[in-house]
Design an enzyme around this catalytic site. Structure first.
Site, PDB file in Angstrom:
ATOM      1  N   PRO A 133      62.013  69.557  67.296  1.00 58.47           N
ATOM      2  CA  PRO A 133      61.335  70.109  66.138  1.00 58.47           C
ATOM      3  C   PRO A 133      60.679  71.147  66.469  1.00 58.47           C
ATOM      4  O   PRO A 133      60.011  71.700  67.497  1.00 58.47           O
ATOM      5  CB  PRO A 133      60.530  68.918  65.643  1.00 58.47           C
ATOM      6  N   PRO A 134      60.350  72.192  65.076  1.00 59.61           N
ATOM      7  CA  PRO A 134      59.308  73.216  65.527  1.00 59.61           C
ATOM      8  C   PRO A 134      58.027  72.851  66.013  1.00 59.61           C
ATOM      9  O   PRO A 134      57.429  71.830  65.643  1.00 59.61           O
ATOM     10  CB  PRO A 134      59.484  74.049  63.962  1.00 59.61           C
ATOM     11  N   THR A 155      56.816  72.237  69.119  1.00 59.34           N
ATOM     12  CA  THR A 155      56.653  71.130  69.964  1.00 59.34           C
ATOM     13  C   THR A 155      56.582  71.771  71.492  1.00 59.34           C
ATOM     14  O   THR A 155      56.388  70.893  72.466  1.00 59.34           O
ATOM     15  CB  THR A 155      58.060  70.234  70.014  1.00 59.34           C
ATOM     16  N   THR A 198      59.275  77.053  73.558  1.00 58.81           N
ATOM     17  CA  THR A 198      59.271  78.423  74.215  1.00 58.81           C
ATOM     18  C   THR A 198      58.119  78.563  75.401  1.00 58.81           C
ATOM     19  O   THR A 198      58.282  79.053  76.385  1.00 58.81           O
ATOM     20  CB  THR A 198      58.448  79.538  73.122  1.00 58.81           C
ATOM     21  N   HIS A 216      44.783  55.812  39.017  1.00 60.13           N
ATOM     22  CA  HIS A 216      46.055  55.964  39.530  1.00 60.13           C
ATOM     23  C   HIS A 216      46.039  55.900  41.180  1.00 60.13           C
ATOM     24  O   HIS A 216      46.691  55.061  41.695  1.00 60.13           O
ATOM     25  CB  HIS A 216      46.692  57.643  39.227  1.00 60.13           C
ATOM     26  N   GLU A 217      44.968  56.770  41.878  1.00 53.34           N
ATOM     27  CA  GLU A 217      44.943  56.579  43.147  1.00 53.34           C
ATOM     28  C   GLU A 217      44.323  55.133  43.649  1.00 53.34           C
ATOM     29  O   GLU A 217      44.895  54.797  44.694  1.00 53.34           O
ATOM     30  CB  GLU A 217      43.899  57.665  43.627  1.00 53.34           C
ATOM     31  N   HIS A 247      47.428  53.032  43.829  1.00 50.52           N
ATOM     32  CA  HIS A 247      48.205  53.109  45.331  1.00 50.52           C
ATOM     33  C   HIS A 247      47.398  52.491  46.526  1.00 50.52           C
ATOM     34  O   HIS A 247      48.012  51.637  47.092  1.00 50.52           O
ATOM     35  CB  HIS A 247      48.140  54.746  45.687  1.00 50.52           C
ATOM     36  N   ASP A 256      55.920  60.463  42.979  1.00 50.18           N
ATOM     37  CA  ASP A 256      56.109  59.247  43.501  1.00 50.18           C
ATOM     38  C   ASP A 256      57.364  58.351  43.122  1.00 50.18           C
ATOM     39  O   ASP A 256      58.014  57.918  43.964  1.00 50.18           O
ATOM     40  CB  ASP A 256      54.860  58.123  43.133  1.00 50.18           C
TER      41      ASP A 256
END
Length: 644
Positions: free
Chosen positions: A197-198, A200, A203, A418-419, A422, A496
């Site tokens: 992945p980018p 990591t 280079t 709402h939170e 969750h 969601d």
């Protein structure tokens, strides 16, 4: 900066020369009037001329009114002009014969054309890369050469990828002492492909190999080969390998090789002749009749699936080194490497930071240390404390706080419920990641955040875990409905719903979690990206099977929706208490959540005092996100949906 200064000075010189030339031409026309020689003689005889400046071929006279006139002197007529001037007593000034006047006149007349040709050559050199090769440098390699003395990076600067370091460490021995392997019939590997992945460290590992081996290092990007003219990329490949062979043993590092190494005849750019010719030349240079002994090619990509098979066969990229995301031990090592440059306080615990940053790459951890240092600088602190690292982690995971956003009390209360929905469902369902923090302060693109962090790195996901994710995702919408009724549910749960649908669809079509359909694959992840999201294409199935798939997805979501609804109704007192705590404190962490789940009143946050009670200001909060930050859309909740 030097090149820019040179260009500015060049344009200034060109402008000044042009201005002076045109002024001279215009001045000559405005200052004197051309007349016939016979008319000049008549004006001298009539006393209209008061001064005369004569050469061999022309004469300039000044009239009594101050005007100047010029006349061409015919061959043999110069003496008569002088006699007429002396006879009238006119001030006479002679000029010596001018050498090469004809050549100078030709140069002056051709100067504008020569100037245009020079400017055209300058622009052509700039377009073709300029520099050493001049106008013939169009097909020259753009690879940047770093000598062994310029590279200071070693394996000590690389952390978090011990397996990759161990695999490439053999290359250092190959480069230092190739005869050790050649006398036993072994050959130096032609190429090493870094996959991961980018961010990591692909280079960084390539530079470390060169730094350890003390050999020259050529670096270039895959996009630097491809041009609009067919054959230029292949020419640059030939030139790059020719230069590398002169410096052998050495390393050529090609970053983002998928820009030129894509599968021929398929995929994006399949008919691009220039790209295919460049790839063909690269294949020949790596393993052709004239092999480059002592030249090791290291390439990096995060898309190995699109590379041409000819690149990956033995003899070219002999080894593929996977550089993945670091585990908790690797993250701790990476943090220690980046913390060397930062003055740390005594309370900084790299292990605790590593545990709280699952899924972070090396680049993400470097950014975390930098953000913590910036927070410390803003606070005028001499050292970076653990609190600054926590602030930096929250900023990266959840986004920057937007405290200036003004929200109504109604919207703020809706966000709090709402939170809280969750968080409570996430605490009650099995195998769910622990709730790390809940906030109704707008951050980044989100207007409210419930953050989960896994206790350990996850490499696979169980059915129980995925269904718990579905339940917690719908907890926010259900809590809104409990507060305001079905008619006043907002659009805050749209993200969601989208993520829950993606997880459920993958569970049915890819991961074999349907009893009716069985452990079969009904979808293919093509790896394509459309509008920033990975596209999963459904296989061609019958209408009856498609109907069963849709029904299974709906049943799976409905079952977990009902579970979340039941849990929230059974724990409505805790839901109300958590919403009240969010309205008062705006942000609560695991300690306050533990108090609420045990039926206690939540303790105030550690940095809380009665003077900063902003619960009634109405300046924060808001409906939950339509788009969530990285921590939710790509973190623990959304992660399983993106897994193969």
């Amino acid at each position: 900066m030097n090149d820019m200064t040179k260009n500015i000075l060049l344009w200034l010189v060109i402008g000044l020369v042009l201005v002076s030339v045109f002024k001279n031409f215009e001045g000559a026309k405005m200052q004197s009037q051309e007349i016939e020689f016979s008319q000049l003689i008549k004006e001298i005889e009539n006393g209209r001329i008061v001064a005369l400046d004569s050469g061999i071929e022309s004469a300039t006279a000044t009239r009594s009114n101050g005007d100047q006139v010029t006349a061409v002197i015919p061959p043999g007529a110069h003496e008569s002009l002088v006699d007429a001037a002396l006879e009238k007593g006119i001030d006479y000034k002679g000029q010596p014969p001018e050498g090469q006047s004809t050549l100078f006149a030709i140069f002056i007349s051709w100067f504008p054309m020569l100037l245009l040709i020079g400017v055209w050559i300058f622009f052509m050199r700039q377009m073709q890369g300029g520099g050493k090769g001049g106008a013939m440098s169009f097909g020259k390699s753009k690879a940047k050469l770093l000598s062994e003395d310029q590279i200071k990076t070693t394996f000590a600067d690389v952390a978090g990828c011990e397996e990759a370091k161990e695999e490439v460490s053999e290359l250092v021995e190959f480069l230092r002492e190739p005869s050790k392997f050649q006398k036993l019939g072994g050959k130096i590997p032609r190429g090493v492909l870094m996959v991961g992945p980018p961010g990591t460290g692909k280079t960084l590992i390539a530079k470390a190999i060169s730094g350890e081996a003390k050999v020259p290092f050529f670096t270039i990007s895959g996009s630097d080969f491809v041009e609009m003219f067919v054959g230029v990329g292949a020419s640059r490949v030939r030139d790059m390998f020719a230069e590398a062979k002169k410096q052998a043993p050495c390393i050529i590092f090609i970053d983002e090789i998928d820009a030129v190494g894509r599968h021929r005849g398929a995929g994006l750019g399949g008919g691009h002749d220039e790209r295919e010719q460049t790839l063909n030349q690269l294949l020949v240079e790596m393993d052709g009749f004239d092999g480059g002994e002592g030249v090791i090619v290291i390439a990096a990509t995060n898309r190995p699936d699109v590379l041409d098979p000819a690149l990956l066969r033995p003899g070219r990229f002999d080894r593929q080194v996977t550089v993945g995301l670091p585990d908790i031990k690797g993250r701790e090592q990476i943090l220690k490497v980046h913390m060397r440059k930062v003055p740390l306080a005594d309370n900084v615990n790299p292990n605790a930071i590593a545990r709280g940053t699952p899924g972070f790459s090396g680049a993400d951890l470097a950014n975390l240390v930098n953000e913590a240092a910036l927070f410390a600088a803003k606070a005028n602190s001499r050292t970076v404390t653990q609190e600054f690292f926590e602030k930096a982690k929250d900023k990266i995971l959840m986004g920057t706080e937007r405290r200036s956003m003004v929200m109504s009390e109604e919207e703020k209360l809706n966000t709090a419920w709402h939170e809280a929905g969750h968080a409570i469902v996430g605490r009650l369902v099995p195998s769910h990641d622990p709730v790390y923090k809940v906030s109704i302060i707008p951050r980044g693109r989100a207007l409210g955040v419930t953050m989960y962090l896994p206790e350990q790195d996850r490499f696979s996901y169980s059915k129980e875990y995925l269904e718990s994710q579905l339940s917690s995702l719908y907890g926010g919408r259900i809590a809104e409905e409990m507060l305001n009724g079905p008619e006043k549910v907002t659009t805050g749960a749209s993200n969601d719903i989208q993520r829950a649908t993606d997880i459920a669809r993958n569970m049915i079509t890819q991961w074999g979690f349907s009893e009716k359909l069985g452990p079969l694959t009904y979808a293919e992840d093509e790896g394509e990206v459309f509008l920033g999201r990975s596209v999963t294409q459904t296989k061609h199935v019958s209408d009856d099977t498609a109907t069963v798939i849709d029904q299974e997805i709906k049943d799976l979501i409905h079952k977990n929706y009902q579970r979340a609804e039941r849990l929230l109704k059974e724990n409505k007192d805790k839901l109300e208490k958590m919403a009240d705590a969010l309205m008062k404190y705006e942000t609560i962490d695991a300690n306050q959540i533990d108090d609420i789940m045990e039926g206690k009143d939540p303790r105030p946050p550690e940095d809380w005092n009665d003077d900063n009670d902003t619960g009634k200001t109405g300046k924060t909060g808001g409906a939950d996100k339509v788009e969530t930050p990285k921590s939710q859309s790509e973190g623990p909740i959304g992660g399983p949906a993106a897994q193969p």
